[in-house]
Design a protein around this motif. Sequence first.
Motif, short mmCIF file in Angstrom:
data_model
loop_
_atom_site.label_atom_id
_atom_site.label_comp_id
_atom_site.label_asym_id
_atom_site.label_seq_id
_atom_site.Cartn_x
_atom_site.Cartn_y
_atom_site.Cartn_z
N UNK A 268 1.01 -1.12 -0.05
CA UNK A 268 -0.06 0.17 -0.09
C UNK A 268 0.88 1.37 0.19
N UNK A 269 0.75 1.97 -1.23
CA UNK A 269 1.75 3.34 -1.05
C UNK A 269 0.90 4.26 -0.25
N UNK A 270 1.73 5.43 -0.03
CA UNK A 270 1.14 6.36 0.61
C UNK A 270 0.08 7.21 -0.15
N UNK A 271 -0.35 7.19 -1.49
CA UNK A 271 -1.19 7.68 -1.86
C UNK A 271 -2.44 6.77 -1.77
N UNK A 272 -2.42 5.57 -1.71
CA UNK A 272 -3.72 4.46 -1.40
C UNK A 272 -3.89 4.90 -0.12
N UNK A 273 -2.95 4.93 1.00
CA UNK A 273 -3.27 4.91 2.40
C UNK A 273 -4.09 6.10 2.49
N UNK A 274 -3.50 7.25 1.92
CA UNK A 274 -4.41 8.70 2.06
C UNK A 274 -5.91 8.56 1.33
N UNK A 657 -2.40 -2.99 -3.63
CA UNK A 657 -3.62 -2.33 -3.90
C UNK A 657 -3.18 -0.86 -4.30
N UNK A 658 -3.50 -0.36 -5.44
CA UNK A 658 -3.12 0.78 -5.82
C UNK A 658 -4.29 1.77 -6.17
N UNK A 659 -4.33 2.90 -5.81
CA UNK A 659 -5.24 3.77 -5.99
C UNK A 659 -4.81 5.30 -6.66
N UNK A 660 -5.64 5.72 -7.67
CA UNK A 660 -5.44 7.06 -7.85
C UNK A 660 -6.66 7.70 -8.03
N UNK A 661 -7.05 8.24 -6.80
CA UNK A 661 -8.39 8.77 -6.68
C UNK A 661 -8.29 10.09 -5.88
N UNK A 662 -9.13 10.96 -6.56
CA UNK A 662 -9.19 12.44 -5.82
C UNK A 662 -8.16 13.32 -6.43
#
Length: 879
Positions: A268-274, A657-662
Motif C-alpha cells: 500500500x503506497x502513501x497515495x493509497x493509504x491517503x 492495492x493501488x489507487x489514483x483517486x481524488x
Amino acid sequence: MAKKIAETPLMKQYFKIKGQHPDAILLFRVGDFYETFSEDAIVTSEILGITLTRRANGSASHVELAGFPHHALDTYLPKLVRAGKRVAICDQLEDPKTAKSIVKRGITELVTPGVVMSDNVLTNKENNYVASLYQVSKDLYGLSFLDISTGEFLAGEGDRSYIDKLLVDYAPKEILIERNQKSQLCLTFKISTYTYELEDWLFSYANNYQRVCRHFEVKNLKGFGIEEDKTVVIVSGAILNYLDLTNHTQLEHISSLRMLNEQSYVRLDRFTIRSLELLQANNPGGKSLLDIVDQTLSPMGGRLLRKWLLSPLKDLQEIEKRQCVVSYMLGSQDVRARLRMRFCEIGDLERLVAKTAVGRITPREMVQLGVSISIMKPVKDMLFSTDDKVCMSMAEEIDPLESLLEKITTTLVADAPIAVGRGKVIADGVNQELDDLRDLSHSGKKYLDNMLLKQQEATGIPSLKIGFNSVFGYYIEVRNTHKEKVPESWIRKQTLVSAERYITEELKLYEEKILGAEERIEILETQIFTQLIDLVKRYISQLQKDSSMIAKLDVLTSFSEVAALYQYNRPQLDNSFELYIEQGRHPVIERTLPSTDPYIPNDITLDNNKQQIVIITGPNMSGKSALLRQTALITLLAQVGSYVPAKSAHIGLVDSIFTRVGASDNISMGESTFMVEMQEAAGILNNITDRSLVLFDELGRGTSTYDGISIAWAIVEYLHNASCGKAKTLFATHYHELGDLADKLDRVYNYNVSAKEVDGKMLFLRTLIPGCAEHSFGIQVAKLAGMPRDITRRAEQILNFLEGDKSDKENAVSGAKLVGKQKKRGKQQEEAYQLSFFQLDDPLLEDIRRELLNLDINSLTPIEALNKLDAVQRLLRGH
C-alpha cells in the motif's frame, strides 16, 4: 553577554549543564520551580504562553527568564515536546538544606519527540517511534524504528518507494539522519517530521555491529538474521547510539529486533493509504476506516489494529487463523462479552512493562500492572474452554505469572499513591521494622498522653502540657506557679512570661524516634518498592508475550464485534485470480449516511482472464468513487483477517492495492495537480503484477480534455496488454469515449452507475449496471449545487453547440483517429464559440474577455470562481 551572565555561581552551573545538550531546552530546577534562561526562556514562553521576565545579573547585564512550578511539569512538558522541542530536565541532586555551597544539579532525563515515556505526551492507541534513516547506495536505504515506551524495535531495507511506505505506515515522531545526508534525504522523502542530525561515526558499521551485540548481550547477530545485513545493522545501531546520547541506559524491555519484510504484506503506497482514508479522514469532521472498525478496548489492541490495517497479509494460512478466531467469537457472544470485559480492566500492559524496565513505574502503576496480570488466568481459561484450535493455541502462549501476581498484591496496598512518600505504599506485614515505625507514628498521641499522665502523677502538677514547635521540638510546659515542683532532671529550654518549657531524657528520645520514623518509613518503602521493580524486571520477556497475545485477541474480538454490529460476513479467500463481491458496501459511508438514506450495495466481478478491466461511467455524485473505494476496502479488510461489509465475497489474494483517486497537488515542490496525478499513475504502472488491484478515478482530468482522453486511453491499453501482469482494474471516468475500448480489447467491460433525469431533476439510483453511460449530467448536478439559473441555461446552450455532429465518432476506426478528429472539431467549435461571444465590437465585452483570460484557473477557489461569474453577470445586465 554570556560572560556577564556566567559571573554568578548559579549561571555558571547553568551554562555548564546547558553545554551538555545545547540544542535542547533546559528545564533548570531552582527551588520549587523549573526555570529557563536566555533563548530557552524566549522560546518556552512563546510555546507555553507563560510570562517572560528579565532579571538583573550583575555588571549591567540581564537575562531572560521564564519558569513554572515543578509540580506542573506534566502539564507543560507535553506542550514543549509536541512543538518539536528536545527538553533536558535538570533536577536538584541533593537537599538544599544540607548543601554546603550551591546545590548540586544534573540532567535526569532528556525527552525528545521520538524518545518519551510520559503518559501526558503519548497517545494511548498510537505508537511513538524514533526512526533512523540511512542511504547506502543510489536506491538502497536502511530504516529502523524504536518505540521506547513499548520496547518495539524494527528494522528493514529497500528502495525509495518501500522506505517511503514505511515512513508513512509508522509515522515516526523523530527521524535520525547522518549530517551529510540530511538535505538529500529530506528532499527524496519529502520529510516534514522533526529530524535530528548525527555525526557520521554514529552510522559506522563496525561500531554499530558491536553496539547491537552489546545491547542484546550476544557475540554475533546470526540469531537475529542480520549477520550479513550491513544496512540494518547501521540503522539499528544508530538508534541505540542515540539512546546513549540521550541518557537512556535502562533498556531491558528492548529485548528483540524484528525485521520488516516487504514480501510478507500487501503493498500500500502513501497515495493509497491517503485516498482510502485508512487511518485519517481527508476532510475535517469525516471518519476513517479505523474510526469505524476500531472496537478495541486496550491500548495495545488499538495500536496493533493500526498496524494490521496498514499491513494486510499475503499468507493465506495466517489470514484463515485470524478468521477462525473472529468466527468463533462472533458465534460465542458470551465468551466474547466476558473477554471484552477483561480487556477493559487491563490498562496499557505494554507500556507498564516498559516503565518497569527503565525504573519509571510508580506505585499506582505497579498496582495496575498487577491488575493486568490478574486477567491472564481467566483469559487463558476461557480460551482453553473453547473448541477452536487457534484459540487454544493462543491460550498456550499466555503465562498467568501467578507467583509474580501474588508478590505484587501482597507487597503493595490496593490504593497506592503516585509516588513513594505521598501516602502508604507497602502493605502491612511485609516488613516488621516498617510496621513498628507505623505503629509509633500512628500511636504518637496515645504515647504522649500516657507520658503526660505519668509526669502529672509523679510531679503533682495537674496543669502540665506537652507541646511541639519547629524550633525546640517537643517540650513540657509548666506554669510559673508550679515551677518549684519541677524535678532537677528536667532541662529548661525556653522561658515565657507566665511559664517555663522543659525537656526530659525520655521526651528527647521519643522526639528522635518519632521525627526519624517518617523519614525511615519512606526509606524502607523505597527499598521494598525498588526490590519489587527488580523482581518484575525478571519477567519482562514473558510479560511482553502476554501483552502481545492480549493485543491480538483484542483486535480479533473487535473484528467479531464489528461484524455483529454492522452485519459483516466472512469472505472466502484463496490463491485464485478472481475477485467477486456480492452486495458490497462502503464500510465508512454506510455508517455516516442519514438513516433515511440507506446505502445501495453493488456487485463487483474482476478476474485476470475474462473481466480484467471494468470502465465505470456515470454522473458526479452517483457513487463511482465510493464503489472503487469500497472494493479496495473490502479486499483490504479480508486480507487483514476481518469480516467484510458484503453479503458474500470471494477474493483471490492480492499482493498490492493501488489507487489514483481524488485531486491533489504539491505546489510547494512546484508540482501541479496534473503532475502529481501523473506521478501517482506512473508509480502504479511501474509496479503492477498479476495480483495487483488497481483503482483509477477520473484519470487525466488535470489537463485538457483531449490530452486527458489520450492518456487515459493509452493507460487502459497498457493495463490490458502489459507483460508484467494482468492487474485487476476499476477505471471510473467521465470520458465516455473510453467505452469504445470494450469493443477493441477482450478483457475490458463497460458498466455505469445509473441515474435518471425526471422532470428536469436528477435521480441517483447508485446501482451498477452493464453498459456505458450516455451522459455525465454535469449541468444537472450544477443545478443541484445551487448554481444560478442563468448560468445553467447558458451552459445547456453551449453544451448543445459543442456536442455538434457525432458522425465522426461513428466512423472512427481507432481511438487515436477518434481523438484527433474530435480535437480538430473541438478547436473549430471553440473558435466559433469565441467569435459568437467575444469578437463583438463592444469595449465592455472586450474588458470581460481580458479579465477572464488573465484569471489563474489553477489557483482559483470555487467561491472565487462563483464571485467572478456573478460580477460578470452583473456587468452584462447593467450594460
